[in-house]
Design a protein around this motif. Structure first.
Motif, PDB file in Angstrom:
ATOM      1  N   ILE A  29       0.847  -1.201   0.000  1.00  0.00           N
ATOM      2  CA  ILE A  29       0.000   0.000   0.000  1.00  0.00           C
ATOM      3  C   ILE A  29       0.879   1.246   0.000  1.00  0.00           C
ATOM      4  N   VAL A  30       1.913   1.229   0.849  1.00  0.00           N
ATOM      5  CA  VAL A  30       2.841   2.363   0.912  1.00  0.00           C
ATOM      6  C   VAL A  30       3.562   2.526  -0.422  1.00  0.00           C
ATOM      7  N   VAL A  31       4.022   1.410  -0.988  1.00  0.00           N
ATOM      8  CA  VAL A  31       4.700   1.460  -2.288  1.00  0.00           C
ATOM      9  C   VAL A  31       3.765   2.013  -3.356  1.00  0.00           C
ATOM     10  N   ALA A  32       2.496   1.604  -3.301  1.00  0.00           N
ATOM     11  CA  ALA A  32       1.521   2.089  -4.280  1.00  0.00           C
ATOM     12  C   ALA A  32       1.422   3.607  -4.241  1.00  0.00           C
ATOM     13  N   GLN A  33       1.422   4.174  -3.007  1.00  0.00           N
ATOM     14  CA  GLN A  33       1.352   5.635  -2.918  1.00  0.00           C
ATOM     15  C   GLN A  33       2.640   6.272  -3.439  1.00  0.00           C
ATOM     16  N   ALA A  65      -2.960  10.371 -21.399  1.00  0.00           N
ATOM     17  CA  ALA A  65      -2.396  10.949 -20.183  1.00  0.00           C
ATOM     18  C   ALA A  65      -3.390  11.914 -19.550  1.00  0.00           C
ATOM     19  N   ALA A  66      -3.361  11.973 -18.222  1.00  0.00           N
ATOM     20  CA  ALA A  66      -4.258  12.874 -17.505  1.00  0.00           C
ATOM     21  C   ALA A  66      -3.792  14.318 -17.660  1.00  0.00           C
ATOM     22  N   GLU A  67      -4.752  15.213 -17.871  1.00  0.00           N
ATOM     23  CA  GLU A  67      -4.404  16.618 -18.032  1.00  0.00           C
ATOM     24  C   GLU A  67      -3.844  17.210 -16.737  1.00  0.00           C
ATOM     25  N   GLU A  68      -4.384  16.758 -15.607  1.00  0.00           N
ATOM     26  CA  GLU A  68      -3.924  17.263 -14.319  1.00  0.00           C
ATOM     27  C   GLU A  68      -3.736  16.074 -13.376  1.00  0.00           C
ATOM     28  N   ALA A  69      -2.499  15.797 -13.004  1.00  0.00           N
ATOM     29  CA  ALA A  69      -2.200  14.653 -12.147  1.00  0.00           C
ATOM     30  C   ALA A  69      -2.508  14.988 -10.693  1.00  0.00           C
ATOM     31  N   PRO A  70      -3.238  14.131  -9.995  1.00  0.00           N
ATOM     32  CA  PRO A  70      -3.531  14.385  -8.584  1.00  0.00           C
ATOM     33  C   PRO A  70      -2.283  14.170  -7.725  1.00  0.00           C
ATOM     34  N   THR A  71      -2.159  14.925  -6.658  1.00  0.00           N
ATOM     35  CA  THR A  71      -1.063  14.755  -5.706  1.00  0.00           C
ATOM     36  C   THR A  71      -1.656  14.299  -4.381  1.00  0.00           C
ATOM     37  N   LEU A  72      -1.298  13.105  -3.963  1.00  0.00           N
ATOM     38  CA  LEU A  72      -1.877  12.531  -2.745  1.00  0.00           C
ATOM     39  C   LEU A  72      -1.143  13.041  -1.518  1.00  0.00           C
ATOM     40  N   ASP A  73      -1.901  13.313  -0.457  1.00  0.00           N
ATOM     41  CA  ASP A  73      -1.310  13.721   0.813  1.00  0.00           C
ATOM     42  C   ASP A  73      -0.423  12.603   1.356  1.00  0.00           C
ATOM     43  N   ALA A  74       0.518  12.947   2.213  1.00  0.00           N
ATOM     44  CA  ALA A  74       1.468  11.971   2.745  1.00  0.00           C
ATOM     45  C   ALA A  74       0.764  10.854   3.503  1.00  0.00           C
ATOM     46  N   TRP A  75      -0.351  11.154   4.150  1.00  0.00           N
ATOM     47  CA  TRP A  75      -1.079  10.161   4.940  1.00  0.00           C
ATOM     48  C   TRP A  75      -2.251   9.541   4.168  1.00  0.00           C
ATOM     49  N   HIS A  76      -2.291   9.777   2.867  1.00  0.00           N
ATOM     50  CA  HIS A  76      -3.422   9.287   2.073  1.00  0.00           C
ATOM     51  C   HIS A  76      -3.579   7.771   2.176  1.00  0.00           C
ATOM     52  N   PHE A  77      -2.459   7.043   2.225  1.00  0.00           N
ATOM     53  CA  PHE A  77      -2.546   5.587   2.258  1.00  0.00           C
ATOM     54  C   PHE A  77      -3.250   5.091   3.523  1.00  0.00           C
ATOM     55  N   SER A  79      -5.726   6.838   5.149  1.00  0.00           N
ATOM     56  CA  SER A  79      -7.163   7.113   4.985  1.00  0.00           C
ATOM     57  C   SER A  79      -7.785   6.203   3.935  1.00  0.00           C
ATOM     58  N   ALA A  80      -6.948   5.614   3.062  1.00  0.00           N
ATOM     59  CA  ALA A  80      -7.472   4.725   2.022  1.00  0.00           C
ATOM     60  C   ALA A  80      -7.823   3.344   2.566  1.00  0.00           C
ATOM     61  N   ILE A  81      -7.208   2.962   3.688  1.00  0.00           N
ATOM     62  CA  ILE A  81      -7.450   1.617   4.227  1.00  0.00           C
ATOM     63  C   ILE A  81      -8.912   1.425   4.627  1.00  0.00           C
ATOM     64  N   PRO A  82      -9.546   2.346   5.378  1.00  0.00           N
ATOM     65  CA  PRO A  82     -10.980   2.160   5.664  1.00  0.00           C
ATOM     66  C   PRO A  82     -11.826   2.089   4.397  1.00  0.00           C
ATOM     67  N   ARG A  83     -11.452   2.843   3.360  1.00  0.00           N
ATOM     68  CA  ARG A  83     -12.211   2.787   2.104  1.00  0.00           C
ATOM     69  C   ARG A  83     -11.987   1.449   1.395  1.00  0.00           C
ATOM     70  N   GLY A  84     -10.774   0.895   1.548  1.00  0.00           N
ATOM     71  CA  GLY A  84     -10.525  -0.426   0.988  1.00  0.00           C
ATOM     72  C   GLY A  84     -11.367  -1.479   1.666  1.00  0.00           C
ATOM     73  N   LEU A  85     -11.463  -1.394   2.985  1.00  0.00           N
ATOM     74  CA  LEU A  85     -12.313  -2.328   3.738  1.00  0.00           C
ATOM     75  C   LEU A  85     -13.775  -2.171   3.346  1.00  0.00           C
ATOM     76  N   VAL A 340      -5.626   3.093  -3.754  1.00  0.00           N
ATOM     77  CA  VAL A 340      -4.551   4.091  -3.835  1.00  0.00           C
ATOM     78  C   VAL A 340      -4.115   4.307  -5.284  1.00  0.00           C
ATOM     79  N   LEU A 341      -3.940   3.218  -6.024  1.00  0.00           N
ATOM     80  CA  LEU A 341      -3.530   3.342  -7.428  1.00  0.00           C
ATOM     81  C   LEU A 341      -4.583   4.082  -8.248  1.00  0.00           C
ATOM     82  N   THR A 342      -5.853   3.859  -7.922  1.00  0.00           N
ATOM     83  CA  THR A 342      -6.942   4.540  -8.636  1.00  0.00           C
ATOM     84  C   THR A 342      -6.992   6.016  -8.264  1.00  0.00           C
ATOM     85  N   ASP A 343      -6.820   6.310  -6.968  1.00  0.00           N
ATOM     86  CA  ASP A 343      -6.823   7.704  -6.527  1.00  0.00           C
ATOM     87  C   ASP A 343      -5.689   8.487  -7.196  1.00  0.00           C
ATOM     88  N   GLY A 344      -4.550   7.828  -7.400  1.00  0.00           N
ATOM     89  CA  GLY A 344      -3.418   8.494  -8.030  1.00  0.00           C
ATOM     90  C   GLY A 344      -3.468   8.472  -9.545  1.00  0.00           C
TER      91      GLY A 344
END
Length: 477
Positions: A29-33, A65-77, A79-85, A340-344
């Motif tokens: 998960i961390v690597v994915a971010q 390619a995406a016109e605007e690439a999202p930048t994930l917060d450092a702690w995004h991974f 907050s993504a775990i509850p959404r994964g569950l 995480v990969l989808t969010d990014g």
């Protein structure tokens, strides 16, 4: 009471050299971010799949390619775990409910009675013992993903084999080949194929008929391998791979488990429930919710027929569900990788890159490549359900881009997960069962490696067959 001196004399246990599955998946998960910061964002266009309008498939050649690439917060991974569950909640609840119902069936004695009866009935003939119990163990894994439930039978199997001038390798071969083949070809296993088909947008239990045929072929291959070894050591005990191991103690025959009519009734109800669900899934569009309903019904009837005290039944159910906690968490954490990969916006970039590598390889080679990826992954993530959520979100759209059907992609996942379950050193079940059978891991590898070569050869031929003739066998989707 144990003296302090005795405690001091005990050597501390060595820590395992490989990380726990949850540690590994959390690391992924961390690597994915981290990958979202270095891999360019992009996306495919998607359209409703012709075989399932509720499932969207990628449109080949539409990546941009995406016109605007999202930048994930450092702690995004985190907050993504509850959404994964939450995203995997349907499968997680299924795992809990099935675990509870299986515990009720085991508490009733029905499963153990059937297995003990089979071992004793076939015990007078090596060929019948190997063929009968191998098939029985395979069916248990093929239907409800049994595996850990077989561990109490290891002393009995070893004892029976020793009494017939065989060895513990034969006993372990029977158990593990049946288990591995059952998982690799499963048609209704809720912890494997049902999850993978759910991710791929396929109806549950679809392609069951062909999987039964492949199951039978793999059982035949396994029988040939085990029986050939059994005949060799029966003729010359010195050729046994465990001839140097002392089996003079620790393998007494257990007390007989009676195969009563209530236990027979429980097994018949369970079998009828599985058949009913398969029919409903194929004809009425039943899905995970209906499967949960059927399992709960089987659980209630099991408690009633076996005359369990309601409080005891509730505690047994909760205990069985609690044993599935690790598997449920692995499912939710593994789903987080996709989140995480989808969010990014990089999951499609990864799929497009892999598809580019396979460009021109053709569907058959692509399917074999998927098998290779799934096989390697299983050495790092021996959890079948966890592996499905890590790899299938990538393999499913990759299949669409390379001309491989979703059914074939799921089968590649099953083969890669199931067969190597017999040998992965990172599996606590493998290590534990070998210890119970007093089998050194190196000796086990010597025995099972030729079998795996045979099974993987059959797997490759099967995948090629499904690519070429999938539309005629229900594997065209």
């Amino acid at each position: 009471m144990v003296s302090g001196t005795a405690d001091l004399d005990q050597k501390p246990k060595k820590k395992g050299w490989f990380p726990d599955s949850l540690v590994l998946i959390f690391s992924l998960i961390v690597v994915a971010q981290l990958l979202t910061y270095v891999i360019p964002s992009g996306a495919f266009e998607r359209a409703p799949a012709p075989f399932n309008p509720h499932y969207e498939m990628v449109v080949a050649g539409s990546f941009s390619a995406a016109e605007e690439a999202p930048t994930l917060d450092a702690w995004h991974f985190l907050s993504a775990i509850p959404r994964g569950l939450a995203s995997a909640q349907e499968i997680i609840f299924l795992v809990f409910l099935v675990g509870g119902v299986i515990a009720l069936m085991r508490s009733s004695g029905a499963i153990d009675a059937l297995l003990f009866r089979a071992v004793r009935r076939f015990g007078n003939s090596p060929a019948l013992l190997i063929a009968g119990t191998l098939t029985l163990f395979g069916v248990g894994a093929f239907t409800i993903g049994m595996g850990e439930e077989y561990m109490p039978l290891i002393p009995l199997l070893v004892t029976m084999c020793l009494a017939m001038k065989l060895d513990s390798i034969v006993a372990m071969g029977i158990l593990w080949a049946g288990y591995g083949v059952g998982w690799a070809t499963a048609g209704t296993n809720p912890f494997g194929v049902i999850i993978a088909q759910n991710i791929a947008g396929l109806p549950p239990t679809s392609g069951l008929g062909f999987r039964i045929v492949v199951f039978a072929l793999c059982i035949l291959v396994s029988f040939q391998h085990i029986y050939a070894y059994a005949r060799k050591i029966a003729a010359d005990p010195g050729k046994s791979l465990v001839a140097h191991v002392d089996y003079s103690a620790g393998f007494d025959m257990p007390e007989d488990v009676s195969y009563t009519w209530p236990r027979r009734a429980i097994l018949l109800i369970f079998g009828a429930g599985i058949i009913f669900f398969v029919y409903g899934a194929q004809n009425w569009g039943w899905y995970i919710g209906e499967l949960n309903t059927i399992f709960l019904g089987v659980g209630v009837l099991t408690a009633i027929i076996s005359r369990m005290d309601p409080n005891d039944a509730a505690k047994t159910f909760i205990s069985g569900a609690a044993e599935m906690t690790a598997a449920a968490l692995l499912i939710g954490f593994a789903r987080t990788i996709e989140v995480v990969l989808t969010d990014g916006l990089i999951i499609d970039t990864i799929i497009n890159a892999i598809a580019s590598l396979l460009d021109g390889a053709g569907p058959s080679l692509s399917a074999i490549g998927m098998l290779a990826i799934q096989t390697i992954t299983n050495f790092f993530i021996p959890s079948g359900s966890g592996q499905a959520f890590v790899t299938m979100p990538i393999m499913s759209p990759l299949a669409e881009l390379t001309g491989v059907s979703q059914q074939t992609a799921v089968l590649a996942y099953q083969f890669g997960d199931g067969f190597t379950n017999m040998i992965v050193p990172t599996s606590a079940l493998v290590v534990g069962t070998l210890a119970l059978g007093k089998i050194p891991y190196v000796q086990w590898v010597k025995f099972v490696t030729p079998l795996l070569i045979k099974l993987f050869t059959l797997a490759i031929l099967t995948l090629i067959f499904t690519v070429q003739f999938g539309e005629y066998i229900g594997f065209g989707n």
